[in-house]
Motif scaffolding. Sequence first.
Motif, PDB file in Angstrom:
ATOM      1  N   GLU A  54     -10.896   1.204  -3.808  1.00 35.54           N
ATOM      2  CA  GLU A  54     -10.895   2.289  -4.779  1.00 35.54           C
ATOM      3  C   GLU A  54      -9.476   2.797  -5.056  1.00 35.54           C
ATOM      4  O   GLU A  54      -9.126   3.091  -6.201  1.00 35.54           O
ATOM      5  N   VAL A  55      -8.676   2.902  -4.002  1.00 40.15           N
ATOM      6  CA  VAL A  55      -7.289   3.353  -4.170  1.00 40.15           C
ATOM      7  C   VAL A  55      -6.503   2.334  -4.990  1.00 40.15           C
ATOM      8  O   VAL A  55      -5.771   2.692  -5.918  1.00 40.15           O
ATOM      9  N   ALA A 173       6.015  -8.913 -10.001  1.00 38.57           N
ATOM     10  CA  ALA A 173       6.660  -7.600  -9.834  1.00 38.57           C
ATOM     11  C   ALA A 173       5.618  -6.487  -9.931  1.00 38.57           C
ATOM     12  O   ALA A 173       5.668  -5.514  -9.170  1.00 38.57           O
ATOM     13  N   SER A 174       4.655  -6.621 -10.843  1.00 39.06           N
ATOM     14  CA  SER A 174       3.588  -5.614 -10.969  1.00 39.06           C
ATOM     15  C   SER A 174       2.728  -5.564  -9.718  1.00 39.06           C
ATOM     16  O   SER A 174       2.373  -4.478  -9.247  1.00 39.06           O
ATOM     17  N   LEU A 175       2.402  -6.721  -9.168  1.00 39.16           N
ATOM     18  CA  LEU A 175       1.593  -6.762  -7.944  1.00 39.16           C
ATOM     19  C   LEU A 175       2.332  -6.099  -6.783  1.00 39.16           C
ATOM     20  O   LEU A 175       1.732  -5.355  -6.007  1.00 39.16           O
ATOM     21  N   ALA A 176       3.629  -6.343  -6.678  1.00 45.45           N
ATOM     22  CA  ALA A 176       4.422  -5.716  -5.615  1.00 45.45           C
ATOM     23  C   ALA A 176       4.440  -4.194  -5.789  1.00 45.45           C
ATOM     24  O   ALA A 176       4.343  -3.444  -4.810  1.00 45.45           O
ATOM     25  N   GLU A 181       2.624   1.244  -4.090  1.00 51.60           N
ATOM     26  CA  GLU A 181       2.056   2.547  -4.446  1.00 51.60           C
ATOM     27  C   GLU A 181       0.718   2.781  -3.758  1.00 51.60           C
ATOM     28  O   GLU A 181       0.452   3.878  -3.262  1.00 51.60           O
ATOM     29  N   ALA A 182      -0.145   1.758  -3.705  1.00 53.98           N
ATOM     30  CA  ALA A 182      -1.456   1.919  -3.052  1.00 53.98           C
ATOM     31  C   ALA A 182      -1.283   2.182  -1.560  1.00 53.98           C
ATOM     32  O   ALA A 182      -1.966   3.042  -0.992  1.00 53.98           O
TER      33      ALA A 182
END
Length: 191
Positions: A54-55, A173-176, A181-182
Amino acid sequence: MVWLRRSAVVAAAGGGLAAGYLGLVTGALPVDLGVGRRTRPLGPRSVDIAASREVVFDVVARPYLGRTPRAMREKVNVLERGSDLVLAEHYTPVAGGRLTAVTVETVRFTRPERVDFRLVRGPVPQVTESFVLSEHEAGTRLLYEGQMGTDLWRLGQWWGAAVATRWEDTVAASLASVKAEAERRAAGSSR
């Protein structure tokens, strides 16, 4: 005088080719001919994230479904927002940051397990992608995979390979960023 006219024709043709290339690279001149379509996979790529599904879903969805954070406004502009589907522009620096590629994509949300992307306008005629979130022993596994289609047989295949390299680097880069953040949010909520 003949050489001057020929030089002008060559310069105009070269300028047209350069403008066409810039338009293609930046997504300003989308080309979807539907002729000689070839597809290639994007990914798969997975990342394990020490946070609940969920996060992780909320981190991916927030710039689209909620208010886009100031730090993300240079990357995403939501053009139309619904409850589970948005139309968004994505900005990606290319050519060493001298140019910006603009893609327009639909983004569909299936809480809490999936986010699907479909290209509407960009440097290639077809891209579909998904983020699939599954529960994992350490938290969540985010699996990215997709497909890119290009036109004009071998020429399109060559162009697709060039675009796919940059595309997948941007996704990595987006996945990292999602992972960082999560995990930051998960650590903050466990305190």
